[in-house]
Design a protein around this motif. Structure first.
Motif, PDB file in Angstrom:
ATOM      1  N   MET A 169       1.332  -1.113  -0.699  1.00 43.91           N
ATOM      2  CA  MET A 169       0.024   0.433  -0.482  1.00 43.91           C
ATOM      3  C   MET A 169       1.376   1.004   0.005  1.00 43.91           C
ATOM      4  N   ASP A 170       0.287   2.296  -0.181  1.00 45.85           N
ATOM      5  CA  ASP A 170       1.111   4.099  -0.289  1.00 45.85           C
ATOM      6  C   ASP A 170       1.233   3.577   1.005  1.00 45.85           C
ATOM      7  N   ARG A 171       2.738   4.549   1.233  1.00 49.18           N
ATOM      8  CA  ARG A 171       3.134   4.807   2.591  1.00 49.18           C
ATOM      9  C   ARG A 171       2.414   5.571   3.093  1.00 49.18           C
ATOM     10  N   SER A 172       2.104   6.907   2.397  1.00 52.70           N
ATOM     11  CA  SER A 172       1.388   7.863   3.475  1.00 52.70           C
ATOM     12  C   SER A 172       0.189   7.517   4.061  1.00 52.70           C
ATOM     13  N   ILE A 173      -0.961   6.781   3.491  1.00 50.20           N
ATOM     14  CA  ILE A 173      -1.771   6.044   4.135  1.00 50.20           C
ATOM     15  C   ILE A 173      -2.096   5.549   5.707  1.00 50.20           C
ATOM     16  N   PRO A 174      -2.134   6.319   6.524  1.00 49.45           N
ATOM     17  CA  PRO A 174      -2.691   6.056   7.629  1.00 49.45           C
ATOM     18  C   PRO A 174      -2.857   4.579   7.715  1.00 49.45           C
ATOM     19  N   PHE A 175      -2.175   4.097   9.231  1.00 49.83           N
ATOM     20  CA  PHE A 175      -3.087   2.423   9.629  1.00 49.83           C
ATOM     21  C   PHE A 175      -2.898   2.881  11.149  1.00 49.83           C
ATOM     22  N   TYR A 176      -4.346   2.800  11.325  1.00 50.88           N
ATOM     23  CA  TYR A 176      -5.205   2.783  12.684  1.00 50.88           C
ATOM     24  C   TYR A 176      -5.441   1.650  13.329  1.00 50.88           C
ATOM     25  N   VAL A 177      -4.298   1.771  15.026  1.00 54.07           N
ATOM     26  CA  VAL A 177      -4.974   0.787  15.157  1.00 54.07           C
ATOM     27  C   VAL A 177      -5.121   0.560  16.661  1.00 54.07           C
ATOM     28  N   GLN A 208      -2.195   4.807  16.502  1.00 52.29           N
ATOM     29  CA  GLN A 208      -2.066   4.116  17.489  1.00 52.29           C
ATOM     30  C   GLN A 208      -3.365   4.535  18.260  1.00 52.29           C
ATOM     31  N   PHE A 209      -4.620   4.322  18.656  1.00 50.79           N
ATOM     32  CA  PHE A 209      -5.708   5.085  19.594  1.00 50.79           C
ATOM     33  C   PHE A 209      -4.958   5.222  20.734  1.00 50.79           C
ATOM     34  N   ASP A 210      -5.289   6.860  21.433  1.00 48.46           N
ATOM     35  CA  ASP A 210      -5.069   6.503  23.159  1.00 48.46           C
ATOM     36  C   ASP A 210      -6.613   6.793  22.853  1.00 48.46           C
ATOM     37  N   PHE A 211      -7.257   6.668  23.853  1.00 49.06           N
ATOM     38  CA  PHE A 211      -8.683   6.697  24.940  1.00 49.06           C
ATOM     39  C   PHE A 211      -8.388   8.194  25.647  1.00 49.06           C
ATOM     40  N   GLY A 212      -7.185   7.406  26.563  1.00 47.63           N
ATOM     41  CA  GLY A 212      -6.817   8.203  27.696  1.00 47.63           C
ATOM     42  C   GLY A 212      -7.868   7.265  28.711  1.00 47.63           C
ATOM     43  N   LYS A 213      -8.021   6.331  28.374  1.00 46.63           N
ATOM     44  CA  LYS A 213      -8.445   5.447  29.785  1.00 46.63           C
ATOM     45  C   LYS A 213      -7.481   3.985  29.613  1.00 46.63           C
ATOM     46  N   SER A 214      -8.003   3.080  30.994  1.00 48.81           N
ATOM     47  CA  SER A 214      -7.119   2.267  31.099  1.00 48.81           C
ATOM     48  C   SER A 214      -7.358   1.067  30.119  1.00 48.81           C
TER      49      SER A 214
END
Length: 314
Positions: A169-177, A208-214
């Motif tokens: 894939m295109d290297r600029s595409i965001p990979f969300y985890v 990487q998502f950070d929702f500010g919770k445990s």
């Protein structure tokens, strides 16, 4: 040979401090304070997206990995370990304002080889039954054929079978985890980190998502803030496992990721087996997903590796 092999393993253990992240690639945090604990009941969302599921390949995997065979329901059904038919999928979401996104990465055109050689180590390959893999659709071919300008990829998690299309894939595409998916450390990652690195490709735009919770909490994020696409943080199978609730013109779609691999597991409420990192957390997440299906009644539920389940099925 035996001494050299063992020295190599000991050296890796020393360098990794007995545990590793699933990938050593750099990861950028995506901080959000707008997450909630549930999806609000709404008669009609503000926006409806287009949704499509694409079957990439058929495969086989150990039933003892896919299902907890010690669960009383599995025992009552007389289930024993065997190779179970599974499939690999990716999902497409087309938002009228923000464009097209994928969930999971499908399959690379040249898998298992990349431009610099084999993508998966011999140790990993020996456990993955690649001889059973029958490919129908590759990701780049599909995207080009359908003229899809991809804006991002959401990974249900970073197990290798969900990253097989990433390296092309295109290297600029965001990979969300999900939260903790990259930054958590486990012993097993000593053996898979190199393969994961190669499959994600050179310098991936990893977020990487950070929702500010445990990290053990179940969290819901309305990603586009218009009730069309909900990201569900459902830890257990992996630390950052994600599921998704999508509102399309045809109805709701609940994508489970590998919080539940199989149709039987979903219908009977049985968690995955040996493939799961934390079964107690997976139990909590699966119960949450079952409750969500009861209240929101999606048109289809999608187990991680088998055919979708219609709301009309019992």
């Amino acid at each position: 040979m035996f001494i050299r092999a063992n020295f190599s393993v000991l050296f890796i253990l020393f360098v990794c401090g007995l545990s590793c992240q699933v990938t050593s690639h750099k990861v950028t945090p995506y901080v959000s304070n707008s997450s909630t604990e549930t999806i609000p009941l709404s008669p009609k969302p503000k926006v409806e997206v287009e949704f499509q599921v694409v079957k990439v390949a058929d495969w086989e995997a150990s039933l003892a990995g896919l299902l907890d065979l010690d669960d009383p329901k599995a025992k009552a059904a007389g289930l024993k370990d065997r190779l179970e038919p599974i499939s690999i999928y990716f999902y497409l979401i087309k938002h009228p304002k923000y464009g097209s996104f994928m969930i999971d990465s499908g399959m690379g055109e040249n898998f298992p080889n990349g431009k610099d050689g084999r993508l998966v180590s011999s140790i990993v390959e020996s456990q993955m039954h690649f001889d059973k893999l029958k490919v129908y659709e590759t990701t780049n071919t599909y995207l080009k054929k359908n003229k899809i300008d991809l804006k991002g990829v959401f990974f249900t998690h970073l197990h290798l079978d969900h990253t097989l299309g990433s390296y092309e894939m295109d290297r600029s595409i965001p990979f969300y985890v999900g939260p903790g998916e990259v930054t958590s450390k486990y012993f097993i990652n000593i053996f898979v980190q190199g393969s994961t690195n190669r499959l994600l490709g050179e310098n991936p735009n990893l977020i990487q998502f950070d929702f500010g919770k445990s990290p053990n909490e179940i969290v819901v994020l309305d990603f586009f803030a218009d009730q069309s696409f909900y990201i569900l943080s459902v830890p257990g199978h992996t630390p950052g496992s994600l599921a998704f609730y999508i509102r399309s013109k045809e109805g709701g779609h609940l994508i489970l990721g590998d919080s539940c691999h199989t149709r039987w597991g979903w219908k009977e409420g049985v968690t995955p087996g040996a493939f799961t990192t934390d079964r107690k957390l997976n139990r909590k997440s699966l119960d949450f997903l079952k409750g969500l299906a009861e209240t929101h009644k999606p048109k289809f539920v999608y187990p991680g590796h088998q055919e979708r389940i219609s709301s009309s099925e019992k």
